[in-house]
Design a protein around this motif. Structure first.
Motif, PDB file in Angstrom:
ATOM      1  N   GLY A 106      46.972 -22.266 -25.983  1.00 39.96           N
ATOM      2  CA  GLY A 106      47.311 -22.857 -27.280  1.00 39.96           C
ATOM      3  C   GLY A 106      47.098 -21.888 -28.436  1.00 39.96           C
ATOM      4  O   GLY A 106      46.235 -21.007 -28.385  1.00 39.96           O
ATOM      5  N   THR A 136      44.738 -27.152 -28.692  1.00 42.60           N
ATOM      6  CA  THR A 136      45.746 -28.122 -28.245  1.00 42.60           C
ATOM      7  C   THR A 136      47.021 -28.065 -29.080  1.00 42.60           C
ATOM      8  O   THR A 136      47.914 -28.891 -28.898  1.00 42.60           O
ATOM      9  CB  THR A 136      45.173 -29.548 -28.315  1.00 42.60           C
ATOM     10  OG1 THR A 136      44.559 -29.750 -29.592  1.00 42.60           O
ATOM     11  CG2 THR A 136      44.140 -29.786 -27.226  1.00 42.60           C
ATOM     12  N   ASP A 153      51.054 -30.897 -30.035  1.00 40.92           N
ATOM     13  CA  ASP A 153      49.693 -31.086 -30.529  1.00 40.92           C
ATOM     14  C   ASP A 153      48.938 -32.008 -29.578  1.00 40.92           C
ATOM     15  O   ASP A 153      49.435 -32.342 -28.496  1.00 40.92           O
ATOM     16  CB  ASP A 153      49.694 -31.620 -31.965  1.00 40.92           C
ATOM     17  CG  ASP A 153      50.335 -33.008 -32.085  1.00 40.92           C
ATOM     18  OD1 ASP A 153      50.517 -33.692 -31.053  1.00 40.92           O
ATOM     19  OD2 ASP A 153      50.652 -33.413 -33.218  1.00 40.92           O
ATOM     20  N   PHE A 154      47.727 -32.427 -29.981  1.00 43.06           N
ATOM     21  CA  PHE A 154      46.873 -33.165 -29.023  1.00 43.06           C
ATOM     22  C   PHE A 154      47.477 -34.499 -28.600  1.00 43.06           C
ATOM     23  O   PHE A 154      47.079 -35.057 -27.568  1.00 43.06           O
ATOM     24  CB  PHE A 154      45.456 -33.334 -29.580  1.00 43.06           C
ATOM     25  CG  PHE A 154      45.308 -34.364 -30.666  1.00 43.06           C
ATOM     26  CD1 PHE A 154      44.947 -35.674 -30.364  1.00 43.06           C
ATOM     27  CD2 PHE A 154      45.518 -34.035 -32.008  1.00 43.06           C
ATOM     28  CE1 PHE A 154      44.792 -36.624 -31.361  1.00 43.06           C
ATOM     29  CE2 PHE A 154      45.360 -34.968 -33.004  1.00 43.06           C
ATOM     30  CZ  PHE A 154      45.010 -36.271 -32.688  1.00 43.06           C
ATOM     31  N   PHE A 157      49.041 -34.241 -25.124  1.00 41.54           N
ATOM     32  CA  PHE A 157      48.187 -33.887 -23.985  1.00 41.54           C
ATOM     33  C   PHE A 157      47.190 -34.996 -23.677  1.00 41.54           C
ATOM     34  O   PHE A 157      46.655 -35.636 -24.575  1.00 41.54           O
ATOM     35  CB  PHE A 157      47.451 -32.575 -24.269  1.00 41.54           C
ATOM     36  CG  PHE A 157      48.362 -31.420 -24.528  1.00 41.54           C
ATOM     37  CD1 PHE A 157      49.148 -30.897 -23.508  1.00 41.54           C
ATOM     38  CD2 PHE A 157      48.472 -30.865 -25.796  1.00 41.54           C
ATOM     39  CE1 PHE A 157      50.015 -29.839 -23.744  1.00 41.54           C
ATOM     40  CE2 PHE A 157      49.325 -29.807 -26.039  1.00 41.54           C
ATOM     41  CZ  PHE A 157      50.108 -29.293 -25.014  1.00 41.54           C
ATOM     42  N   ILE A 160      41.874 -31.886 -21.253  1.00 36.94           N
ATOM     43  CA  ILE A 160      41.700 -30.444 -21.413  1.00 36.94           C
ATOM     44  C   ILE A 160      40.410 -30.026 -20.724  1.00 36.94           C
ATOM     45  O   ILE A 160      39.522 -30.859 -20.489  1.00 36.94           O
ATOM     46  CB  ILE A 160      41.704 -30.056 -22.910  1.00 36.94           C
ATOM     47  CG1 ILE A 160      41.917 -28.547 -23.080  1.00 36.94           C
ATOM     48  CG2 ILE A 160      40.438 -30.534 -23.617  1.00 36.94           C
ATOM     49  CD1 ILE A 160      42.678 -28.166 -24.303  1.00 36.94           C
ATOM     50  N   ILE A 176      41.347 -36.716 -23.534  1.00 35.26           N
ATOM     51  CA  ILE A 176      41.661 -36.711 -24.960  1.00 35.26           C
ATOM     52  C   ILE A 176      42.055 -38.117 -25.407  1.00 35.26           C
ATOM     53  O   ILE A 176      42.864 -38.783 -24.750  1.00 35.26           O
ATOM     54  CB  ILE A 176      42.812 -35.728 -25.254  1.00 35.26           C
ATOM     55  CG1 ILE A 176      42.386 -34.292 -24.916  1.00 35.26           C
ATOM     56  CG2 ILE A 176      43.270 -35.832 -26.707  1.00 35.26           C
ATOM     57  CD1 ILE A 176      43.510 -33.274 -24.993  1.00 35.26           C
ATOM     58  N   ALA A 201      45.798 -27.675 -20.680  1.00 42.71           N
ATOM     59  CA  ALA A 201      46.076 -28.847 -21.509  1.00 42.71           C
ATOM     60  C   ALA A 201      47.100 -29.679 -20.748  1.00 42.71           C
ATOM     61  O   ALA A 201      48.252 -29.273 -20.585  1.00 42.71           O
ATOM     62  CB  ALA A 201      46.615 -28.422 -22.870  1.00 42.71           C
TER      63      ALA A 201
END
Length: 489
Positions: A106, A136, A153-154, A157, A160, A176, A201
């Motif tokens: 990332g 992320t 972005d997070f 995902f 992680i 997450i 991720a």
């Protein structure tokens, strides 16, 4: 057509793979290779050190200066496309390795909420959720929005493996919390409770924006590369619901005749068949149970009952959806799934898949060319040598010339099995005989139409000739721990 796939790489390959294929393509076509499986061509988070399975940017096929390099481990985008064109020019199909499960490398950290989970039971939380930061966010600055301006972005995902909390880096498996929820996707393998998470991720396929982007990307990839098929990595970790939708999209909207094969690493054929049923037979699968039969047979030697070698395999139960292999980059020495088939048995294993009427065989780069490599990952230097399987070119030729027509099995002895391919109007048939013990022989009735005929061993393992009697019966021989393919003179 007796198709054969070649896996044109191994884990420790060094050099420009795309250029090497250009040099070897004509010879591969000549010996009977009809399709080539290339490794992932996308830019990895580890730059040239990665193998393509460390996916960073799916749109970078060796075109942009990212992760310290323009070229990937295997070459540039231009060289990749030239290799594919060469294959097409000589009538060979190309299967591209596609990694859908994760992203690595990332570009920016984000503040996220996570909870740690038990590595042996991913459904079990360790303590409470907490705030942390992690890489992320993927912005791909080197590509600068060319082909796609999608930013990961997070919310894209589900988990992680590395986070930073209170300025301390921590490794583990962290779920997450995002717009898709606080639990893992349940539409995956239930190994370790839930096997959604594998590495890096982990892509969240419950996010509709991710699904849309992955459809947009595969359209770009197929249009750009003109590949004939896909090899999908790590299926048991990816949302089964997404996979089905995505493959249906490819086969209905993009390329109806595309060939898709998947890595579903299960050693029980019933689990592969259950998955195949859910996927409505939209793709084929590597026959992992058969690989383990070969592995066990090579280790157990004469104690192994050859009569059972195809039992409980995809080749015997669902051949239309099976891809047979002896070894691959995951099973070679020093890899996580190491299960090396011993050298003495490899000619036998290859005979079993190359001369079988229902198999779609895949041969492995080191088995044709040999390989030597050094591994340093355990902190010490380990040298490995993989000798080529010297009979493999002859076996490939035998598949082209003699593996035709109905197959009749003589699997009636624990240490010696045989089968006949009857041939067709254009090809002679043959008799294949295998021993995992001493020198052996087997009487086979070839029918009166083959009375008083003479046979020789196409593999040149035996120098004697065999003659059938007036009724077409003959006793075919094989050397100790060997294979012979008997052809009518």
């Amino acid at each position: 057509m007796n198709g054969v796939i070649m896996q044109f790489f191994h884990w420790y390959y060094e050099g420009n793979l795309w250029k090497e294929f250009l040099e070897k393509a004509d010879d591969l076509k000549e010996i009977g290779i009809t399709a080539v499986w290339f490794p992932p061509a996308t830019k990895g988070g580890l730059g040239k050190e990665g193998r393509g399975y460390d996916v960073y940017d799916l749109y970078d096929l060796g075109e942009f200066d990212q992760k310290g390099t323009v070229a990937t481990r295997y070459g540039t985008k231009e060289e990749y496309l030239t290799a594919i064109q060469k294959a097409h020019d000589i009538g060979m199909s190309v299967y591209a390795d596609i990694v859908l499960n994760h992203r690595i490398g990332g570009d920016e950290k984000e503040d996220i909420i996570v909870h740690e989970v038990n590595g042996e039971n991913r459904n079990k939380m360790v303590g409470d959720s907490f705030s942390a930061s992690a890489f992320t966010k993927f912005t791909f600055p080197g590509r600068n929005g060319k082909y796609s301006d999608f930013i990961w972005d997070f919310h894209c995902f589900s988990g992680i493996d590395t986070i930073v909390k209170d300025n301390n880096e921590k490794q583990g498996v962290f779920k997450i919390h995002n717009t898709s929820g606080q639990e893992w996707n349940d539409s995956v393998s239930h190994q370790f409770g839930n096997y959604d998470y594998l590495m890096g991720a982990d892509v969240e396929y419950r996010n509709p924006e991710v699904v849309t982007e992955m459809k947009r990307w595969i359209k770009w990839y197929v249009d750009t590369t003109k590949v004939d098929g896909l090899r999908l990595d790590a299926l048991k970790h990816i949302s089964y619901d997404f996979l089905k939708e995505w493959i249906i999209y490819i086969k209905t909207e993009l390329k109806p005749d595309i060939f898709i094969m998947g890595e579903l690493w299960k050693d029980e054929v019933v689990k592969i068949n259950d998955f195949s049923e859910f996927m409505e037979d939209l793709l084929c699968y590597f026959d992992v149970p058969l690989h383990y039969h070969f592995y066990n047979a090579s280790n157990e030697e004469e104690k192994y009952d050859l009569r059972n070698i195809l039992d409980g395999t995809l080749l015997s139960q669902n051949p239309r959806c099976s891809v047979s292999f002896v070894e691959n980059h995951d099973t070679q020495k020093l890899q996580a799934l190491e299960s090396v088939v011993k050298d003495w048995f490899k000619p036998i294993a290859y005979t079993l898949i190359l001369m079988n009427e229902n198999a779609y065989p895949c041969i492995f780069y080191p088995d044709l060319y040999g390989a030597e490599y050094t591994d340093l990952s355990e902190g010490k230097e380990i040298k490995v040598s993989m000798p080529k399987v010297h009979l493999l070119p002859l076996l490939l030729k035998a598949r082209q010339e003699f593996a035709h027509g109905e197959q009749i099995n003589y699997f009636d002895d624990p240490n010696c099995i045989a089968w006949m391919r009857k041939g067709d109007e254009k090809h002679k048939g043959c008799i294949i005989i295998i021993s995992n013990n001493g020198e052996r022989a087997k009487e086979i009735n070839l029918g009166k139409e083959n009375a008083n005929s003479e046979y020789f061993d196409f593999l040149q393992q035996r120098k004697d000739k065999i003659k059938s009697d007036e009724n077409g019966r003959a006793v075919f021989k094989v050397n100790a721990r060997s294979v012979s393919i008997w052809i009518q003179k």
